[in-house]
Design a protein around this motif. Structure first.
Motif, PDB file in Angstrom:
ATOM      1  N   GLN A 133       0.383  -0.938  -0.006  1.00 42.39           N
ATOM      2  CA  GLN A 133      -0.126  -0.219  -0.287  1.00 42.39           C
ATOM      3  C   GLN A 133       1.100   1.322   0.290  1.00 42.39           C
ATOM      4  OE1 GLN A 133      -0.235   2.665   2.589  1.00 42.39           O
ATOM      5  NE2 GLN A 133       1.305   1.550   4.371  1.00 42.39           N
ATOM      6  N   THR A 134       0.089   2.188  -0.178  1.00 45.79           N
ATOM      7  CA  THR A 134       1.005   3.603  -0.582  1.00 45.79           C
ATOM      8  C   THR A 134       0.142   4.546   0.035  1.00 45.79           C
ATOM      9  OG1 THR A 134       0.164   4.218  -2.971  1.00 45.79           O
ATOM     10  CG2 THR A 134       1.752   3.173  -2.767  1.00 45.79           C
ATOM     11  N   GLU A 135       0.102   5.113   1.140  1.00 44.67           N
ATOM     12  CA  GLU A 135      -0.382   5.562   1.853  1.00 44.67           C
ATOM     13  C   GLU A 135      -1.790   6.565   1.193  1.00 44.67           C
ATOM     14  OE1 GLU A 135       2.570   7.288   3.699  1.00 44.67           O
ATOM     15  OE2 GLU A 135       3.783   5.576   4.522  1.00 44.67           O
ATOM     16  N   GLU A 136      -2.134   6.220   0.548  1.00 45.34           N
ATOM     17  CA  GLU A 136      -2.417   7.527  -0.528  1.00 45.34           C
ATOM     18  C   GLU A 136      -2.966   7.352  -1.389  1.00 45.34           C
ATOM     19  OE1 GLU A 136       1.807   8.862  -2.579  1.00 45.34           O
ATOM     20  OE2 GLU A 136       1.310  10.349  -0.807  1.00 45.34           O
ATOM     21  N   ILE A 137      -3.469   8.118  -2.905  1.00 47.02           N
ATOM     22  CA  ILE A 137      -4.317   7.804  -3.653  1.00 47.02           C
ATOM     23  C   ILE A 137      -3.239   7.115  -4.718  1.00 47.02           C
ATOM     24  CG2 ILE A 137      -5.763   8.690  -5.351  1.00 47.02           C
ATOM     25  CD1 ILE A 137      -7.696   9.175  -3.118  1.00 47.02           C
ATOM     26  N   CYS A 138      -3.072   6.228  -5.536  1.00 54.41           N
ATOM     27  CA  CYS A 138      -2.482   5.882  -6.456  1.00 54.41           C
ATOM     28  C   CYS A 138      -3.182   7.158  -7.698  1.00 54.41           C
ATOM     29  CB  CYS A 138      -2.427   3.968  -7.289  1.00 54.41           C
ATOM     30  SG  CYS A 138      -1.725   4.029  -5.447  1.00 54.41           S
ATOM     31  N   PRO A 139      -2.217   6.999  -8.639  1.00 55.92           N
ATOM     32  CA  PRO A 139      -2.562   7.910 -10.236  1.00 55.92           C
ATOM     33  C   PRO A 139      -4.029   7.051 -10.819  1.00 55.92           C
ATOM     34  CG  PRO A 139      -0.499   7.574 -10.167  1.00 55.92           C
ATOM     35  CD  PRO A 139      -0.839   6.571  -8.799  1.00 55.92           C
ATOM     36  N   LYS A 140      -4.454   6.066 -10.760  1.00 58.45           N
ATOM     37  CA  LYS A 140      -5.465   5.404 -10.800  1.00 58.45           C
ATOM     38  C   LYS A 140      -6.468   5.543 -10.222  1.00 58.45           C
ATOM     39  CE  LYS A 140      -3.152   1.174 -13.002  1.00 58.45           C
ATOM     40  NZ  LYS A 140      -3.279  -0.201 -13.494  1.00 58.45           N
ATOM     41  N   GLY A 141      -6.328   6.293  -9.549  1.00 56.64           N
ATOM     42  CA  GLY A 141      -7.868   6.849  -8.401  1.00 56.64           C
ATOM     43  C   GLY A 141      -7.953   5.903  -7.142  1.00 56.64           C
ATOM     44  N   ILE A 142      -7.111   4.756  -7.036  1.00 55.87           N
ATOM     45  CA  ILE A 142      -7.666   4.430  -6.198  1.00 55.87           C
ATOM     46  C   ILE A 142      -6.665   4.523  -4.536  1.00 55.87           C
ATOM     47  CG2 ILE A 142      -6.638   1.588  -5.859  1.00 55.87           C
ATOM     48  CD1 ILE A 142      -6.771   0.715  -8.242  1.00 55.87           C
ATOM     49  N   ASN A 143      -6.929   4.396  -3.294  1.00 55.46           N
ATOM     50  CA  ASN A 143      -6.389   4.255  -2.320  1.00 55.46           C
ATOM     51  C   ASN A 143      -5.871   2.844  -1.566  1.00 55.46           C
ATOM     52  OD1 ASN A 143      -5.512   4.761   0.692  1.00 55.46           O
ATOM     53  ND2 ASN A 143      -6.178   6.704   0.333  1.00 55.46           N
ATOM     54  N   THR A 144      -4.610   1.970  -1.959  1.00 55.47           N
ATOM     55  CA  THR A 144      -4.517   0.837  -1.588  1.00 55.47           C
ATOM     56  C   THR A 144      -4.920   0.197   0.336  1.00 55.47           C
ATOM     57  OG1 THR A 144      -2.080   1.207  -1.426  1.00 55.47           O
ATOM     58  CG2 THR A 144      -3.077  -0.134  -4.004  1.00 55.47           C
ATOM     59  N   TYR A 145      -3.980   2.011   0.867  1.00 55.12           N
ATOM     60  CA  TYR A 145      -4.878   1.821   2.213  1.00 55.12           C
ATOM     61  C   TYR A 145      -5.423   1.643   2.542  1.00 55.12           C
ATOM     62  CZ  TYR A 145      -4.553   2.336   7.107  1.00 55.12           C
ATOM     63  OH  TYR A 145      -4.517   2.825   9.015  1.00 55.12           O
ATOM     64  N   GLU A 146      -6.214   1.968   2.269  1.00 53.70           N
ATOM     65  CA  GLU A 146      -8.256   2.197   2.426  1.00 53.70           C
ATOM     66  C   GLU A 146      -8.566   0.751   1.758  1.00 53.70           C
ATOM     67  OE1 GLU A 146     -10.233   4.641   4.158  1.00 53.70           O
ATOM     68  OE2 GLU A 146      -8.329   5.591   4.894  1.00 53.70           O
ATOM     69  N   LEU A 147      -8.264   0.158   0.643  1.00 56.79           N
ATOM     70  CA  LEU A 147      -8.246  -1.310   0.925  1.00 56.79           C
ATOM     71  C   LEU A 147      -8.189  -2.449   1.479  1.00 56.79           C
ATOM     72  CD1 LEU A 147      -8.278  -1.138  -3.702  1.00 56.79           C
ATOM     73  CD2 LEU A 147     -10.129  -1.133  -2.437  1.00 56.79           C
ATOM     74  N   LEU A 148      -6.826  -2.535   2.013  1.00 58.78           N
ATOM     75  CA  LEU A 148      -6.057  -3.039   2.649  1.00 58.78           C
ATOM     76  C   LEU A 148      -7.116  -2.967   4.502  1.00 58.78           C
ATOM     77  CD1 LEU A 148      -3.729  -4.967   3.975  1.00 58.78           C
ATOM     78  CD2 LEU A 148      -2.968  -3.121   4.654  1.00 58.78           C
ATOM     79  N   GLN A 149      -7.411  -1.388   4.773  1.00 56.25           N
ATOM     80  CA  GLN A 149      -8.027  -1.377   5.885  1.00 56.25           C
ATOM     81  C   GLN A 149      -9.441  -1.326   5.749  1.00 56.25           C
ATOM     82  OE1 GLN A 149      -6.620  -1.977   9.035  1.00 56.25           O
ATOM     83  NE2 GLN A 149      -4.640  -1.107   7.245  1.00 56.25           N
ATOM     84  N   ARG A 150     -10.497  -1.294   4.626  1.00 53.67           N
ATOM     85  CA  ARG A 150     -11.834  -0.938   4.991  1.00 53.67           C
ATOM     86  C   ARG A 150     -11.976  -2.214   3.588  1.00 53.67           C
ATOM     87  NH1 ARG A 150     -10.279   1.432   8.013  1.00 53.67           N
ATOM     88  NH2 ARG A 150      -9.491   3.666   7.971  1.00 53.67           N
ATOM     89  N   ASP A 151     -11.282  -2.821   2.394  1.00 53.58           N
ATOM     90  CA  ASP A 151     -12.178  -3.518   1.024  1.00 53.58           C
ATOM     91  C   ASP A 151     -10.678  -4.793   1.528  1.00 53.58           C
ATOM     92  OD1 ASP A 151     -13.995  -5.375  -0.736  1.00 53.58           O
ATOM     93  OD2 ASP A 151     -13.970  -3.092  -1.651  1.00 53.58           O
ATOM     94  N   ASN A 152     -11.160  -5.644   2.169  1.00 55.51           N
ATOM     95  CA  ASN A 152      -9.637  -6.479   1.676  1.00 55.51           C
ATOM     96  C   ASN A 152      -9.540  -7.816   0.793  1.00 55.51           C
ATOM     97  OD1 ASN A 152      -7.616  -9.197   3.325  1.00 55.51           O
ATOM     98  ND2 ASN A 152      -7.221  -7.386   3.870  1.00 55.51           N
ATOM     99  N   ASP A 153     -10.770  -7.298   0.507  1.00 56.82           N
ATOM    100  CA  ASP A 153     -11.276  -8.557  -0.420  1.00 56.82           C
ATOM    101  C   ASP A 153     -10.751  -8.140  -1.877  1.00 56.82           C
ATOM    102  OD1 ASP A 153     -11.732 -10.991   0.770  1.00 56.82           O
ATOM    103  OD2 ASP A 153     -14.395 -10.287   0.276  1.00 56.82           O
ATOM    104  N   LYS A 154     -11.304  -7.250  -1.989  1.00 56.53           N
ATOM    105  CA  LYS A 154     -10.642  -5.703  -3.547  1.00 56.53           C
ATOM    106  C   LYS A 154      -8.661  -5.688  -3.240  1.00 56.53           C
ATOM    107  CE  LYS A 154     -11.432  -3.400  -7.353  1.00 56.53           C
ATOM    108  NZ  LYS A 154     -12.009  -3.717  -8.136  1.00 56.53           N
ATOM    109  N   PHE A 155      -8.207  -5.746  -1.745  1.00 55.76           N
ATOM    110  CA  PHE A 155      -7.522  -5.371  -1.901  1.00 55.76           C
ATOM    111  C   PHE A 155      -6.225  -6.603  -2.011  1.00 55.76           C
ATOM    112  CE2 PHE A 155      -2.739  -6.652   0.823  1.00 55.76           C
ATOM    113  CZ  PHE A 155      -2.634  -5.329   0.464  1.00 55.76           C
TER     114      PHE A 155
END
Length: 302
Positions: free
Chosen positions: A214-236
């Motif tokens: 995860q990268t602590e912030e919104i990626c260029p594609k508009g994905i926040n991998t930290y939020e996915l890790l914590q809130r939508d783990n399947d999507k992560f």
């Protein structure tokens, strides 16, 4: 209590060349009497922050463990005849000649060998367990601070920002993309739990071949991998499995469970060292030291 190593006289130590020109400066040095190379870390004598880093790291000379770089000597003022470090405080450390894990995790031969990943993760956890048992939290665990020693063992290095129980404040904010969330906002109350989070990130990097979880912030594609890790783990995990689509099932459910646990947002929900050691993935096969040397010599071409 920490065991203090015997401190020898390093008067014949000669600086050979610079390894790193950043502050503090890192030099390769050689002792003729011991016929051995060492690392010398010199701190800028007129920079208050640099001096603070020296005094913080020098006190960890008592730390002694096979998976931690040994600090052999520390001087608050240079006693060596070399203009490059004139009047500089310096620390002498053992040399880890085979680089750091930021380079090693990128090797395909390493990240495709889960047994090798697990072997080095074991060594990381052993080193961290020793530190935590002795009241020390590193607080900047990342591949760049994990070195490969001459015995092909993982060595935890760089204690400039480490925390010792009883310290009045935490010096470190950690390193971006590797640190626990409480290190970012300055609310860390459990330094050992922050180390566990960072060890989880290293675990992922060992397995993924250097792909950050995860990268602590919104990626260029508009994905926040930290939020996915914590809130939508399947999507992560869908995202990361897509990056390894040529290797179906690359991340086992046992691996995912351990990583998810170590990187919980709430430090109270992260596992202890003993709980990490009880997990199914952790208890898979590892290499013996003899096997590890053969494998790493082959991987490194030495």
């Amino acid at each position: 209590s920490l065991k203090t190593p015997a401190q020898d006289n390093y008067i014949d130590l000669k600086i050979i060349n610079s390894i790193c020109q950043f502050k503090p400066m890192i030099f390769l040095a050689h002792s003729e009497s011991r016929n051995k190379h060492f690392v010398l870390k010199a701190y800028h004598p007129s920079n208050s922050s640099s001096i603070s880093f020296y005094y913080n790291e020098a006190r960890f000379i008592q730390v002694s463990h096979p998976n931690i770089i040994q600090i052999l000597d520390a001087k608050s003022k240079s006693s060596l005849v070399d203009k490059r470090i004139q009047d500089s405080p310096y620390i002498i450390m053992e040399l880890a000649p085979y680089g750091n894990f930021a380079e090693l995790v990128m090797k395909e031969s390493m990240y495709k060998d889960e047994k090798l990943c697990r072997t080095y993760f074991h060594q990381l956890i052993e080193g961290i367990e020793y530190l935590h048992t002795h009241g020390v939290a590193h607080l900047d665990i990342k591949p760049e601070n994990l070195l490969l020693g001459e015995d092909f063992q993982l060595k935890i290095a760089d204690f400039d920002l480490a925390f010792l129980n009883g310290d009045s404040y935490i010096r470190s904010k950690g390193t971006k993309f590797h640190r626990a969330p409480e290190m970012i906002d300055g609310t860390c109350q459990q330094p050992e739990a922050a180390d566990i989070f960072s060890c989880g990130t290293v675990l992922f990097l060992l397995k993924s071949g250097g792909v950050l979880p995860q990268t602590e912030e919104i990626c260029p594609k508009g994905i926040n991998t930290y939020e996915l890790l914590q809130r939508d783990n399947d999507k992560f995990w869908e995202l990361h499995e897509e990056l390894k689509k040529d290797h179906p099932g690359f991340y086992s459910k046992e691996f995912k469970a351990l990583f998810n646990w170590m990187t919980k947002e709430d430090p109270n929900e992260r596992p202890t060292i003993l709980e990490i050691k009880s997990t199914e993935w952790y208890n898979g096969e590892i290499y013996s030291n003899d096997e590890l040397e053969v494998i790493m010599r082959n991987y490194l071409g030495i």
